[in-house]
Design an enzyme around this catalytic site. Structure first.
Site, mmCIF file in Angstrom:
data_model
loop_
_atom_site.group_PDB
_atom_site.id
_atom_site.type_symbol
_atom_site.label_atom_id
_atom_site.label_comp_id
_atom_site.label_asym_id
_atom_site.label_seq_id
_atom_site.Cartn_x
_atom_site.Cartn_y
_atom_site.Cartn_z
ATOM 1 C CE LYS A 15 -28.177 -27.646 19.351
ATOM 2 N NZ LYS A 15 -27.526 -26.359 18.961
ATOM 3 N NE ARG A 90 -22.159 -30.420 20.222
ATOM 4 C CZ ARG A 90 -23.076 -29.730 20.895
ATOM 5 N NH1 ARG A 90 -24.046 -30.345 21.523
ATOM 6 N NH2 ARG A 90 -23.011 -28.427 20.924
ATOM 7 N NE ARG A 129 -26.740 -19.066 24.820
ATOM 8 C CZ ARG A 129 -26.439 -20.228 24.258
ATOM 9 N NH1 ARG A 129 -27.397 -21.041 23.861
ATOM 10 N NH2 ARG A 129 -25.183 -20.555 24.061
ATOM 11 N NE ARG A 162 -23.890 -21.992 26.970
ATOM 12 C CZ ARG A 162 -24.401 -22.857 26.098
ATOM 13 N NH1 ARG A 162 -25.700 -23.133 26.128
ATOM 14 N NH2 ARG A 162 -23.635 -23.433 25.201
ATOM 15 N NE ARG A 173 -20.635 -23.060 21.650
ATOM 16 C CZ ARG A 173 -21.578 -22.242 22.095
ATOM 17 N NH1 ARG A 173 -21.258 -21.037 22.573
ATOM 18 N NH2 ARG A 173 -22.830 -22.614 22.088
HETATM 19 P P1 AP5 Z 1 -30.690 -21.436 22.168
HETATM 20 O O1 AP5 Z 1 -32.037 -22.062 22.191
HETATM 21 O O2 AP5 Z 1 -29.977 -21.295 23.458
HETATM 22 O O3 AP5 Z 1 -29.758 -22.173 21.061
HETATM 23 P P2 AP5 Z 1 -29.086 -23.593 21.078
HETATM 24 O O4 AP5 Z 1 -29.191 -24.137 19.689
HETATM 25 O O5 AP5 Z 1 -29.627 -24.454 22.183
HETATM 26 O O6 AP5 Z 1 -27.606 -23.153 21.367
HETATM 27 P P3 AP5 Z 1 -26.486 -23.774 22.287
HETATM 28 O O7 AP5 Z 1 -25.380 -22.751 22.315
HETATM 29 O O8 AP5 Z 1 -27.024 -24.202 23.625
HETATM 30 O O9 AP5 Z 1 -26.082 -24.999 21.461
HETATM 31 P P4 AP5 Z 1 -24.786 -25.724 21.517
HETATM 32 O O10 AP5 Z 1 -25.154 -26.932 20.731
HETATM 33 O O11 AP5 Z 1 -23.576 -25.021 21.078
HETATM 34 O O12 AP5 Z 1 -24.514 -25.891 23.093
HETATM 35 P P5 AP5 Z 1 -24.643 -27.112 24.095
HETATM 36 O O13 AP5 Z 1 -25.104 -26.581 25.379
HETATM 37 O O14 AP5 Z 1 -25.362 -28.258 23.473
HETATM 38 O O15 AP5 Z 1 -30.842 -20.005 21.452
HETATM 39 C C1 AP5 Z 1 -29.720 -19.138 21.310
HETATM 40 C C2 AP5 Z 1 -30.171 -17.667 21.469
HETATM 41 O O16 AP5 Z 1 -31.031 -17.325 20.376
HETATM 42 C C3 AP5 Z 1 -30.997 -17.395 22.745
HETATM 43 O O17 AP5 Z 1 -30.655 -16.135 23.219
HETATM 44 C C4 AP5 Z 1 -32.465 -17.427 22.266
HETATM 45 O O18 AP5 Z 1 -33.312 -16.611 23.043
HETATM 46 C C5 AP5 Z 1 -32.326 -16.897 20.848
HETATM 47 N N1 AP5 Z 1 -33.286 -17.486 19.917
HETATM 48 C C6 AP5 Z 1 -33.661 -18.802 19.830
HETATM 49 N N2 AP5 Z 1 -34.532 -18.985 18.818
HETATM 50 C C7 AP5 Z 1 -34.710 -17.750 18.238
HETATM 51 C C8 AP5 Z 1 -35.499 -17.282 17.132
HETATM 52 N N3 AP5 Z 1 -36.265 -18.120 16.420
HETATM 53 N N4 AP5 Z 1 -35.421 -15.978 16.818
HETATM 54 C C9 AP5 Z 1 -34.636 -15.109 17.537
HETATM 55 N N5 AP5 Z 1 -33.882 -15.488 18.594
HETATM 56 C C10 AP5 Z 1 -33.916 -16.804 18.945
HETATM 57 O O19 AP5 Z 1 -23.102 -27.574 24.204
HETATM 58 C C11 AP5 Z 1 -22.143 -26.788 24.858
HETATM 59 C C12 AP5 Z 1 -20.807 -27.539 24.875
HETATM 60 O O20 AP5 Z 1 -20.942 -28.775 25.596
HETATM 61 C C13 AP5 Z 1 -20.251 -27.946 23.505
HETATM 62 O O21 AP5 Z 1 -19.535 -26.907 22.891
HETATM 63 C C14 AP5 Z 1 -19.369 -29.136 23.898
HETATM 64 O O22 AP5 Z 1 -18.153 -28.700 24.453
HETATM 65 C C15 AP5 Z 1 -20.169 -29.806 24.993
HETATM 66 N N6 AP5 Z 1 -21.080 -30.837 24.466
HETATM 67 C C16 AP5 Z 1 -22.445 -30.829 24.500
HETATM 68 N N7 AP5 Z 1 -22.944 -31.928 23.923
HETATM 69 C C17 AP5 Z 1 -21.889 -32.661 23.510
HETATM 70 C C18 AP5 Z 1 -21.770 -33.908 22.825
HETATM 71 N N8 AP5 Z 1 -22.855 -34.615 22.433
HETATM 72 N N9 AP5 Z 1 -20.523 -34.362 22.549
HETATM 73 C C19 AP5 Z 1 -19.431 -33.684 22.943
HETATM 74 N N10 AP5 Z 1 -19.472 -32.493 23.579
HETATM 75 C C20 AP5 Z 1 -20.693 -31.985 23.866
#
Ligand code: AP5
Length: 219
Positions: A15, A90, A129, A162, A173
């Protein structure tokens, strides 16, 4: 009317990677709830300290806290045309509150790209990552390495892993995603807004597939 695009997908689906590409292409600001929490953590705010308690366990930050933070972000000047939302909503409660919020902002969710990636691929992606300290640019040690190991290609800042990418936290997660976030797939499918894309393709294939499928945005 302001336009909002909601990126859906499990942790590690890509994402954040796609959001940076799509927001540049569409001219919409990238609003990532996870990035805002991490920014608060870095700046040692009360919100950052509260969020850390949940993020470190792989759990969701409570809805009321998250909603208030997003409401504040979406009313800033740079969101005058709308926004690309990454990580919010979410939960079904967050999705309903978002719809109410957007009525007040005279906007609506126009499309919901859902990046579909199986669980075994997610674990590998999160384990490898690396994220840039300055602006959150994302790399992967095998699939998308930076030119110089440990250094961001774009802004030269150092890369870090991270805290919540430890394998036990990743498993938690993914469970939390399946229980609390995946119901949103049907929620938006029923509204005819879901655009499902195979997230196991190469990064540029995913972006071009998404950009082809998204509605045209008039800025
Ligand atoms: P990346 O693009 O970083 O993936 P992502 O989907 O953004 O993953 P996140 O871990 O950031 O998502 P998340 O939803 O768990 O975390 P968030 O920060 O929102 O890609 C991942 C890896 O794959 C990278 O190394 C990249 O290079 C590689 N890659 C990407 N595309 C590829 C491809 N096509 N082929 C090969 N490799 C590829 O949330 C973190 C925490 O915050 C949550 O756990 C929660 O505690 C809190 N939080 C956030 N939002 C909320 C909410 N709305 N409500 C409550 N708590 C929340």
């Amino acid at each position: 009317m302001r336009v909002y695009i909601v990126l859906l997908g499990p942790p590690g689906a890509g994402k954040g990677t796609q959001a940076k590409i799509i927001s540049d292409a569409l001219g919409l600001p990238h609003v990532s709830s996870g990035d805002i929490f991490r920014e608060n953590l870095k700046n040692q705010t009360d919100l950052g300290a509260l969020a850390k308690r949940y993020m470190d366990r792989g759990e969701l930050v409570p809805d009321d806290v998250t909603v208030a933070m997003i409401r504040d972000r979406l009313t800033r000047e740079d969101c005058g045309m709308g926004a690309l939302l990454d990580g919010f909503p979410r939960t079904p409660v967050q999705a309903e509150v978002l719809d109410e919020m957007l009525v007040q902002l005279q906007g609506k969710v126009v499309a919901v790209p859902y990046i579909n990636v199986p669980e075994n691929v997610l674990v590998d992606r999160l384990g490898g990552r690396w994220t840039c300290q300055a602006q959150g640019h994302v790399y992967h040690e095998k699939h998308n390495p930076s030119k110089v190991p440990g250094v961001c290609d774009i802004d030269g800042s150092s890369l870090y892993q991270r805290e919540d990418d430890k394998s036990e936290t990743v498993k938690r997660r993914i469970r939390v995603y399946l229980e609390q976030t995946s119901p949103l797939i049907d929620f938006y499918r029923k509204q005819g807004k879901l655009i499902e894309i195979d997230g196991t393709q190469a990064i540029d294939r995913v972006s071009s597939g998404l950009l082809d499928a998204l509605p045209r945005i008039e800025n």
